[in-house]
Design an enzyme around this catalytic site. Structure first.
Site, PDB file in Angstrom:
ATOM      1  N   ALA A 157       1.342  -1.181   0.444  1.00 37.98           N
ATOM      2  CA  ALA A 157      -0.208   0.156   0.301  1.00 37.98           C
ATOM      3  C   ALA A 157       1.202   0.897  -0.080  1.00 37.98           C
ATOM      4  CB  ALA A 157      -0.629   0.086   1.275  1.00 37.98           C
ATOM      5  N   ASP A 158      -0.068   2.112  -0.842  1.00 40.20           N
ATOM      6  CA  ASP A 158       1.130   3.290  -0.774  1.00 40.20           C
ATOM      7  C   ASP A 158       0.185   3.970   0.164  1.00 40.20           C
ATOM      8  OD1 ASP A 158       3.329   3.942  -2.780  1.00 40.20           O
ATOM      9  OD2 ASP A 158       1.731   2.351  -3.940  1.00 40.20           O
TER      10      ASP A 158
END
Length: 358
Positions: A247-248
């Site tokens: 995930a960013d």
């Protein structure tokens, strides 16, 4: 020998140019914040944790060389301006923005201490950036171990091995080491419980084919590369036990921004009844945003989609839409969100992390 995306010693920073992998392994010196910004923007270094590390360490290198000042006010202004600039390189990933906010606040607070000196503030900022490396590696090992054990209880409660599908690159090349989603796969392999890993090629930048496949071969983990369009078929016919992605940015309700293509994997996993996990450090969680609709999605140049290694593969004149990320709604994250603090259902995330992050 361990793969290193980042090599750092006091006053010196080098990054592995990931645009050249897997054909070449070449390290490039980063001697300034400007050079770090350019490397991040060009995706010579990528992955939300690694972006924050390189950004902050580039500032440490400049400070060690004497940049900033003279005087406390000028030093603090230099630090704050440099960090604000770094955030603009790739704005979707929250890690750089959070590190910039925390480090800028630290510099200001240290400068306000009674008897503060320019030398002391400079040293404190450098040490804070250096400490990020060790913390990221510790966090990644925790993510790997916690995620592996949770996944095994969910996907293989009677024992045996599991097959995991992943997307993009979330390993040592995207972090200080070990990795997040790929760290879970690594931990499963170390436990002797991984049957096989599938990695998507991850168009248009091919991080899966170029980087994840490179790491899996390097670590001698049994794995197969598939095209992005083959993922649902793999779930149906190749015995996939779980999907684990990185995930960013994860927001308060659990909506998750990650490499474009993640959303469709989550839809396919839910259709097939396969648990879908997000693996990310708490530094990738942004509780200030309530839903994924608030996340700013970076769009990349057309040429990254129309060209491969400098050769055009698309018809001239065709329009291009090239978002770097998409947002997976929280209700599709059926396995949980794996952090260094534990594995949480999306609806549990805000309460679990609110005392730790903001």
């Amino acid at each position: 020998m361990t793969l290193e995306a980042i090599r750092y010693s006091r006053g010196s920073l080098q990054i592995l140019d990931q645009l050249l992998l897997p054909q070449q392994s070449r390290y490039e010196a980063v001697g300034s914040v400007r050079q770090a910004w350019e490397a991040i923007r060009a995706m010579k270094v990528r992955g939300a944790p690694a972006i924050a590390l390189v950004g902050c360490l580039s500032l440490a290198v400049e400070l060690q060389a004497g940049a900033g000042g003279p005087g406390l006010a000028a030093l603090v202004a230099f630090v704050q301006d440099a960090l604000s600039f770094l955030v603009t390189a790739r704005p979707t990933a929250v890690n750089m923005a959070r590190a910039a906010r925390d480090l800028a606040d630290l510099a200001a607070q240290e400068a306000e201490r009674e008897g503060a000196t320019e030398e002391a503030v400079r040293e404190r900022v450098i040490c804070w950036a250096e400490d990020m490396l060790d913390k990221d590696l510790r966090d990644n090992r925790s993510i790997g171990d916690l995620g592996a054990h949770h996944l095994l209880k969910r996907a293989a409660p009677q024992g045996g091995k599991v097959t995991v599908l992943t997307h993009c690159n979330t390993g040592a090349l995207a972090t200080a080491g070990y990795g997040t989603a790929l760290g879970v796969i690594r931990s499963l392999h170390n436990l002797g419980r991984l049957e096989h890993a599938f990695c998507t090629e991850t168009r248009p930048y091919n991080q899966g084919a170029r980087l994840t496949a490179f790491e899996l071969v390097y670590e001698q983990i049994p794995a197969t590369l598939i095209a992005d369009s083959m993922a649902a078929a793999a779930m149906a016919h190749q015995g996939v036990s779980a999907v684990v992605v990185g995930a960013d940015r994860v927001v308060a309700n659990g909506d998750t921004a990650n490499k474009v293509g993640t959303y469709q994997l989550a839809i396919a996993a839910k259709h097939h009844g396969i648990p879908f996990y997000v693996a990310a450090p708490s530094s990738s969680c942004d509780l200030r945003l309530e839903t994924g609709r608030e996340i700013v999605i970076e769009e990349r140049p057309d040429q990254e989609l129309t060209d491969v290694n400098g050769v055009r593969i698309a018809a001239p004149g065709i329009g291009v839409w090239n978002p770097a990320f998409d947002v997976t709604p929280h209700d599709l994250i059926t396995g949980g969100i794996i952090t260094e603090l534990g594995v949480f259902a999306p609806e549990e995330l805000q309460a679990a992390l609110s005392a730790t992050i903001s």
